[in-house]
Design a protein around this motif. Structure first.
Motif, mmCIF file in Angstrom:
data_model
loop_
_atom_site.group_PDB
_atom_site.id
_atom_site.type_symbol
_atom_site.label_atom_id
_atom_site.label_comp_id
_atom_site.label_asym_id
_atom_site.label_seq_id
_atom_site.Cartn_x
_atom_site.Cartn_y
_atom_site.Cartn_z
ATOM 1 N N GLU A 1 0.818 -1.203 0.000
ATOM 2 C CA GLU A 1 0.000 0.000 0.000
ATOM 3 C C GLU A 1 0.851 1.253 0.000
ATOM 4 O O GLU A 1 0.486 2.266 -0.560
ATOM 5 N N SER A 2 2.009 1.175 0.666
ATOM 6 C CA SER A 2 2.850 2.358 0.784
ATOM 7 C C SER A 2 3.864 2.473 -0.342
ATOM 8 O O SER A 2 4.661 3.388 -0.355
ATOM 9 N N PHE A 3 3.847 1.524 -1.293
ATOM 10 C CA PHE A 3 4.814 1.581 -2.377
ATOM 11 C C PHE A 3 4.463 2.736 -3.314
ATOM 12 O O PHE A 3 3.321 2.876 -3.745
ATOM 13 N N PRO A 4 5.441 3.600 -3.626
ATOM 14 C CA PRO A 4 5.171 4.795 -4.442
ATOM 15 C C PRO A 4 4.638 4.449 -5.820
ATOM 16 O O PRO A 4 5.194 3.608 -6.523
ATOM 17 N N GLU A 5 3.585 5.130 -6.214
ATOM 18 C CA GLU A 5 2.927 4.851 -7.491
ATOM 19 C C GLU A 5 3.848 5.128 -8.673
ATOM 20 O O GLU A 5 3.834 4.400 -9.672
ATOM 21 N N HIS A 6 4.673 6.210 -8.568
ATOM 22 C CA HIS A 6 5.500 6.584 -9.708
ATOM 23 C C HIS A 6 6.624 5.591 -9.989
ATOM 24 O O HIS A 6 7.274 5.661 -11.032
ATOM 25 N N MET A 7 6.845 4.627 -9.071
ATOM 26 C CA MET A 7 7.881 3.622 -9.301
ATOM 27 C C MET A 7 7.308 2.272 -9.727
ATOM 28 O O MET A 7 8.047 1.328 -9.960
ATOM 29 N N GLU A 8 5.973 2.204 -9.832
ATOM 30 C CA GLU A 8 5.334 0.966 -10.270
ATOM 31 C C GLU A 8 5.797 0.569 -11.676
ATOM 32 O O GLU A 8 5.934 -0.605 -11.989
ATOM 33 N N ILE A 9 6.048 1.593 -12.519
ATOM 34 C CA ILE A 9 6.461 1.299 -13.888
ATOM 35 C C ILE A 9 7.798 0.560 -13.925
ATOM 36 O O ILE A 9 8.034 -0.292 -14.792
ATOM 37 N N ILE A 10 8.685 0.867 -12.968
ATOM 38 C CA ILE A 10 9.986 0.188 -12.921
ATOM 39 C C ILE A 10 9.788 -1.284 -12.600
ATOM 40 O O ILE A 10 10.403 -2.159 -13.219
ATOM 41 N N VAL A 11 8.896 -1.544 -11.643
ATOM 42 C CA VAL A 11 8.626 -2.934 -11.257
ATOM 43 C C VAL A 11 7.951 -3.685 -12.400
ATOM 44 O O VAL A 11 8.334 -4.814 -12.735
ATOM 45 N N GLU A 12 6.933 -3.049 -13.028
ATOM 46 C CA GLU A 12 6.175 -3.698 -14.096
ATOM 47 C C GLU A 12 7.067 -4.060 -15.285
ATOM 48 O O GLU A 12 6.919 -5.111 -15.897
ATOM 49 N N VAL B 1 12.057 -13.583 -10.867
ATOM 50 C CA VAL B 1 11.163 -14.485 -10.134
ATOM 51 C C VAL B 1 10.515 -13.676 -9.019
ATOM 52 O O VAL B 1 10.916 -12.542 -8.739
ATOM 53 N N ASP B 2 9.511 -14.244 -8.342
ATOM 54 C CA ASP B 2 8.759 -13.502 -7.322
ATOM 55 C C ASP B 2 9.657 -12.959 -6.220
ATOM 56 O O ASP B 2 9.499 -11.813 -5.774
ATOM 57 N N ALA B 3 10.605 -13.773 -5.763
ATOM 58 C CA ALA B 3 11.492 -13.341 -4.675
ATOM 59 C C ALA B 3 12.344 -12.145 -5.102
ATOM 60 O O ALA B 3 12.569 -11.208 -4.327
ATOM 61 N N GLU B 4 12.783 -12.148 -6.363
ATOM 62 C CA GLU B 4 13.603 -11.043 -6.862
ATOM 63 C C GLU B 4 12.764 -9.778 -7.041
ATOM 64 O O GLU B 4 13.242 -8.669 -6.802
#
Length: 304
Positions: free
Chosen positions: A239-250, A257-260
């Motif tokens: 919930e607290s993960f910054p929205e503007h960094m979601e693109i980096i994760v996606e 893998v999930d752990a990474e």
């Protein structure tokens, strides 16, 4: 135009072959409505010559003037919400009327604006008529926007005119709609004598405010309710993960893998202050000073 019921701004660009949706807009869509992206889409060269790698490509249902039209779009990290390219325009019989400020797709007409209007975020107001301000008084004076009318829900008076301040006339801050033909501005004469203000004198500098309106809870659909429930069930860390960094994760998790992926999010969260939310969020410092020798050149933005 709208995408899944959400209003978005789109730039009609005859120089762009294909249409593009901002990756930020894509990630803001409920997961149940996000189409799967095709990874085979090559690279995208933007207007400034920079080459970026899109997240993928998919078909999206764009709604224009109440009519839904399917549009094949790349999803990429661009500054604006969406770009409507030539291929979509040609396929949907696009007709632009710059004089009237309208654009037509398959007979459906929508309002359009010049890019100069959309890009304008700072503008000025000038007096609409000659005004005599009595001594030690406050009143509203009529003004008009100088140049193109900016596009935005609201605007705010950011700074009063230094020219008026020199004669003891101060301009108050206020919020107004930029589309109004005549804009009333609060001013105060703090001197002990009347002051004459002349037509076309610059009264204030203003800023466009990009207002957002929250949808009433009662209007939410079942799919949106389901999405909100899933959001509530997420762990606190997500919930607290910054929205503007979601693109980096996606854009990275397809190679992890999930752990990474969890480790990546942890590293990004720990160092979130290093990542700018947008081009205006680059920060500043007083530890290093920079001097530019302009010689005898006069200021071009604002006279001293």
């Amino acid at each position: 135009m709208a995408l899944y019921g959400k209003q978005i701004d789109g730039l009609i660009d005859t120089g762009a072959t294909i249409s593009v949706l901002s990756s930020k807009m894509y990630l803001r869509l409920p997961e149940s409505k996000r189409p799967d992206l095709s990874g085979k889409c090559g690279q995208l060269r933007v207007a400034d010559g920079k080459v970026i790698t899109p997240m993928g490509m998919a078909m999206f249902p764009l709604e224009i003037s109440g009519k839904v039209m399917r549009c094949r779009m790349l999803v990429a990290d661009i500054e604006i919400p969406a770009v409507i390219g030539y291929a979509f325009m040609r396929h949907n019989n696009c007709v632009m009327d710059v004089g009237r400020g309208t654009v037509e797709f398959n007979g459906e007409t929508a309002k359009s604006y010049l890019e100069s209007q959309r890009a304008t975020s700072v503008f000025k107001l000038s007096l609409d008529e000659n005004v005599v301000k009595p001594a030690s008084s406050e009143m509203m004076i009529p003004t008009r926007i100088v140049g193109d009318i900016p596009v935005g829900h609201e605007a705010i008076i950011n700074d009063g005119s230094s020219k008026l301040a020199k004669i003891g006339v101060l301009v108050g801050k206020s919020i107004f709609e930029p589309t109004s033909k005549v804009i009333p501005v609060p001013v105060a004469n703090v001197t002990g004598s009347p002051q004459t203000l002349y037509k076309k004198t610059i009264a204030a500098e203003c800023l466009v405010v990009r207002a957002c309106h929250l949808k009433d809870i009662d209007e939410s659909t079942d799919e949106e309710d389901e999405y909100l429930c899933r959001m509530e069930e997420r762990p606190v860390g997500d919930e607290s993960f910054p929205e503007h960094m979601e693109i980096i994760v996606e854009s990275s998790k397809q190679h992890l893998v999930d752990a990474e992926t969890k480790q990546l999010k942890k590293i990004l969260k720990t160092n979130e202050k290093v990542f700018a939310k947008n081009k205006d969020d680059l920060g500043k410092t007083n530890l290093v000073y920079h001097k530019i020798d302009t010689g005898n050149a006069k200021p071009v933005k604002q006279a001293p």
